[in-house]
Design a protein around this motif. Structure first.
Motif, PDB file in Angstrom:
ATOM      1  N   HIS A   1      -4.267   5.256   6.450  1.00 30.09           N
ATOM      2  CA  HIS A   1      -5.100   3.896   7.345  1.00 30.09           C
ATOM      3  C   HIS A   1      -4.293   3.912   8.138  1.00 30.09           C
ATOM      4  O   HIS A   1      -3.201   4.317   8.873  1.00 30.09           O
TER       5      HIS A   1
ATOM      6  N   GLU B   1      12.349   2.940   5.199  1.00 35.16           N
ATOM      7  CA  GLU B   1      13.401   2.514   3.942  1.00 35.16           C
ATOM      8  C   GLU B   1      12.316   3.528   3.051  1.00 35.16           C
ATOM      9  O   GLU B   1      11.366   2.713   2.835  1.00 35.16           O
TER      10      GLU B   1
ATOM     11  N   PHE C   1       5.928  -2.385   9.263  1.00 38.57           N
ATOM     12  CA  PHE C   1       4.781  -2.518   8.094  1.00 38.57           C
ATOM     13  C   PHE C   1       5.867  -2.265   6.710  1.00 38.57           C
ATOM     14  O   PHE C   1       6.765  -1.670   6.621  1.00 38.57           O
ATOM     15  N   TYR C   2       4.966  -2.268   5.784  1.00 39.41           N
ATOM     16  CA  TYR C   2       5.750  -2.517   4.513  1.00 39.41           C
ATOM     17  C   TYR C   2       4.533  -1.596   3.530  1.00 39.41           C
ATOM     18  O   TYR C   2       3.176  -2.334   2.881  1.00 39.41           O
ATOM     19  N   LEU C   3       4.699  -1.107   2.551  1.00 39.12           N
ATOM     20  CA  LEU C   3       3.343  -0.073   1.957  1.00 39.12           C
ATOM     21  C   LEU C   3       3.808  -0.189   0.552  1.00 39.12           C
ATOM     22  O   LEU C   3       4.832   0.778   0.427  1.00 39.12           O
ATOM     23  N   GLU C   4       3.521  -0.214  -0.226  1.00 40.36           N
ATOM     24  CA  GLU C   4       4.445  -0.222  -2.105  1.00 40.36           C
ATOM     25  C   GLU C   4       2.812   0.020  -2.780  1.00 40.36           C
ATOM     26  O   GLU C   4       1.698  -0.734  -2.233  1.00 40.36           O
ATOM     27  N   SER C   5       3.066   1.067  -3.755  1.00 41.76           N
ATOM     28  CA  SER C   5       1.525   1.866  -4.088  1.00 41.76           C
ATOM     29  C   SER C   5       2.485   1.891  -5.723  1.00 41.76           C
ATOM     30  O   SER C   5       3.580   2.328  -6.034  1.00 41.76           O
ATOM     31  N   THR C   6       1.670   1.796  -7.071  1.00 46.05           N
ATOM     32  CA  THR C   6       1.972   1.780  -8.023  1.00 46.05           C
ATOM     33  C   THR C   6       1.479   3.129  -8.458  1.00 46.05           C
ATOM     34  O   THR C   6       0.833   3.995  -7.869  1.00 46.05           O
TER      35      THR C   6
ATOM     36  N   GLY D   1       9.021   1.006   3.530  1.00 46.72           N
ATOM     37  CA  GLY D   1       9.653  -0.137   4.164  1.00 46.72           C
ATOM     38  C   GLY D   1      10.024   0.166   5.933  1.00 46.72           C
ATOM     39  O   GLY D   1      10.292   1.957   5.915  1.00 46.72           O
TER      40      GLY D   1
ATOM     41  N   VAL E   1      -2.227   3.805  -9.458  1.00 40.84           N
ATOM     42  CA  VAL E   1      -2.853   4.177  -7.958  1.00 40.84           C
ATOM     43  C   VAL E   1      -3.195   6.289  -7.745  1.00 40.84           C
ATOM     44  O   VAL E   1      -4.080   6.138  -7.502  1.00 40.84           O
TER      45      VAL E   1
ATOM     46  N   TYR F   1      -3.119   7.088   0.283  1.00 40.70           N
ATOM     47  CA  TYR F   1      -3.507   5.838   1.226  1.00 40.70           C
ATOM     48  C   TYR F   1      -4.133   6.902   2.520  1.00 40.70           C
ATOM     49  O   TYR F   1      -2.650   7.711   3.124  1.00 40.70           O
TER      50      TYR F   1
END
Lengths: 182, 485
Positions: free
Chosen positions: A64, A88, A44-49, A172, A52, A62
């Motif tokens: 989910h 990571e 799983f990969y999460l990326e947020s600015t 990550g 946001v 976030y």
């Protein structure tokens, strides 16, 4: 003379065929064969600015829950020997953040949870390895996992902006599992 | 410790580790009628011959270009997994192959033309099985070690998977003609009746797991693979039905396929024998230049496409409205759509494995010939000469065969000794990529009209069959006439 030559030439063939022999073989050794490959894959990969995060009115920016069946596939469940989950986290935003990954069973009950609290930038890359199997957590956590709930929470303010270029929070994750095929 | 009782078990196992179709002992052994099968232009002396049905020509060859049975199964106290890892997984290369070849002659008849005594006609039928499987090195490493750990960043070559096989019944008719004292030429037409065929020889692609651009790992697969089969499904269906008629149904289907009821093909052989001078001869032949068109009972399997993924990915704000709970299934569907698996029944052409022989022979040691004008030697008789006049022959032979991954070659030196018209012996020393110590012996015995031959290869290996990389056996019975008997 002919008989002698016939004897000399043909007997080696006949003798070889008739008296062919072999050293002792143990075909039962095949049962001792151990085939235990290590399979690696991202999960799983999460990326947020940071934008946001600042625009989200609640602290949790976030959350989910989704189905995640590969661990509980029958073949995996039957052959899994041990595994390591790798995480990571890189935070270049100006906020302290909390990330959690909950492992859910079929009834959405929590089997296990990994929580990461990361400081604002500048901060080092946070890494964590979680072992399952001998010497680690129970493999049953993985075998019974059929869903993940990922939650990201802002522990800081919603107005500050990092001086870093393109500030983000990045999570990550990957798995390295060892299976017994034979 | 020597255990003769395990010989057959070893042999059976070895048959799965077989290589080569080289019949260096039989090639140019013109006292034996079956040498016509290897060179339609071989020297022929007989008036007629007929093989004794089913036992006129049997050949089995066994070997391995990689490990031997003994390497893995010797009772030596070494951990079996260690032996597999070091000798099989790491010890063998993608050029190593496992293959099997066997040939059983159903019948074989030859006769000299009454009106054209320079022509020798032959016809017959034989069954042949030929299977080759290259060692799928990268796939074996992937299965044994996986894509993780030290293999992160390694690209596994999916093209390592390469194999083909077939069982075919061959009906043939050949003409052998003497063109003067120096030259004999021959050709043979072949009608192939396929029993089953399969091949997967043009696979390409790779499977790689490396450090990802976004996530920790990135996994990519780029694949173009196909397995073509013809004739196998009906056998599988009968086997799966598993009724009381299974055995008879199998035999009926086998018989039907063998007798032109399956996929058919055409081919030819050609060859020559040329005397440079009375004592020096060169020969050459090319075999199985042909094809089979597979249109019946065809089932092909394909996997084609490419995809790269880094697991489930969520990018905010782009995916902020993405609330699908089935992210994992979506990922699986995406991969399956990018690398679709397909089946079809399109016909295809399979080429026969072409083989090439060549030889140089020097004869010496004159002997009293027992041949008369009744020998059927045509031109030789007319001119009161006979080429069977030397006791000894020495020479060299070259064998080449087209395989899915290139040419397989072997070089043999030989010595042949003739004892009158009744006994001939041949010994060979062969070098190829499988063995440097292959010594073979062949014996041909003519007792009146009865002809018997037996040939054994790699005899040194019989000291420990399990440790052998190669072994073969050929034998047969014929009835031959040089006169009007």
């Amino acid at each position: 003379m002919k008989k002698l030559l016939l004897w000399r030439f043909s007997m080696p063939i006949v003798i070889c065929m008739a008296l062919a022999c072999t050293e002792e073989q143990n075909f039962g050794q095949f049962d001792d064969l151990s085939v235990t490959p290590t399979v690696a894959s991202s999960i799983f990969y999460l990326e947020s600015t940071e934008e946001v995060i600042n625009l989200t009115p609640t602290a949790i920016f976030y959350a989910h829950t989704f189905n995640f069946d590969p661990f509980s596939e029958q073949y995996v469940a039957d052959h899994l020997l041990e595994g390591v989950l790798l995480f990571e986290i890189e935070n270049t935003t100006s906020k302290q953040l909390s990330l959690s990954i909950e492992f859910l069973d079929e009834n959405d009950d929590v089997l296990d949870v990994e929580v990461f609290t990361v400081d604002p930038e500048p901060t080092m890359l946070v890494t964590r390895s979680v072992a399952y199997g001998p010497g680690g957590k129970s493999l049953d956590i993985l075998r019974n996992t059929s869903g993940l709930r990922v939650t990201a929470e802002n522990l800081g303010d919603t107005v500050s902006v990092s001086t870093a270029e393109d500030p983000k929070i990045i999570l990550g994750s990957a798995a390295e599992f060892r299976f017994r095929l034979q | 410790m020597k255990l003769r009782s395990q010989f057959f078990l070893i042999t059976l196992f070895s048959l799965g580790l077989v290589h080569a179709q080289n019949k260096q002992l039989l090639y140019d052994f013109y006292e034996i009628p079956q040498s016509l099968i290897l060179n339609p232009g071989v020297k022929t002396s007989e008036k007629w011959h007929t093989g004794i049905p089913v036992i006129s020509g049997l050949s089995f060859q066994a070997g391995s270009s990689g490990v031997s049975v003994n390497d893995l199964f010797a009772n030596d106290g070494i951990d079996f997994t260690t032996k597999v890892r070091e000798r099989l997984i790491q010890g063998m290369s993608r050029k190593d192959d496992f293959s099997t070849t066997s040939q059983i002659e159903i019948f074989n008849v030859g006769f000299r033309g009454k009106n054209r005594p320079d022509d020798y006609y032959s016809f017959g039928m034989y069954g042949e099985t030929d299977i080759i499987v290259y060692w799928p090195r990268d796939l074996a490493i992937l299965a044994f070690e996986g894509n993780g750990g030290a293999n992160i960043g390694r690209s596994f070559d999916l093209g390592d998977l390469s194999f083909r096989g077939e069982m075919v019944n061959v009906l043939h008719f050949g003409i052998n003609r003497k063109l003067g004292n120096s030259l004999t030429v021959g050709a043979r037409a072949k009608l192939y009746s396929s029993i089953f065929q399969f091949k997967s020889t043009s696979n390409k692609g790779s499977f790689t797991t490396r450090l990802g651009q976004d996530n920790i790992y990135e996994t990519s697969i780029d694949v173009d693979m196909e397995l073509q089969t013809a004739g196998a499904n009906e056998f599988i269906d009968i086997a799966e039905e598993d009724t009381s008629n299974t055995k008879s149904d199998m035999i009926d289907l086998f018989r039907k396929r063998a007798l032109l009821g399956g996929n058919l093909g055409l081919g030819f052989d050609a060859g020559f024998t040329y005397n440079l001078n009375p004592q020096t001869t060169i020969t050459g032949s090319i075999l199985d230049v042909g094809f089979i068109y597979n249109a019946k009972d065809v089932r092909n399997f394909t996997v084609n496409g490419s995809v790269t993924n880094e697991g489930l990915t969520v990018f905010l704000p782009e995916d902020i409205t993405e609330l699908d709970n089935d992210l994992w299934q979506d990922l699986v569907d995406e991969v399956e759509a990018a690398v679709p698996y397909g089946e079809n029944d399109s016909g295809y052409i399979s080429l026969r494995p072409v083989k090439l022989y060549g030889s140089f022979r020097y004869d010496y040691g004159e002997m009293e010939t027992t041949f008369t004008e009744d020998c059927g030697c045509a031109i030789s008789v007319t001119e009161k000469t006979n080429r069977n006049m030397y006791r000894n022959s020495v020479g060299a032979q070259l064998f080449m065969m087209k395989r899915p991954r290139g040419i397989q070659a072997a070089l043999s030196g030989f010595y042949q000794r003739r004892l009158g018209g009744t006994l001939a012996l041949k010994t060979t020393y062969t070098v190829d990529k499988y063995s440097l110590t292959n010594i073979g012996l062949g014996l041909n015995l003519q007792a009146g009209p009865i002809n018997f031959y037996i040939m054994g290869d790699n005899l040194l290996a019989y000291r420990n069959v399990a440790d052998s990389n190669y072994a073969s056996l050929q034998f047969g019975f014929n009835i031959i006439s040089w006169n009007d008997n």
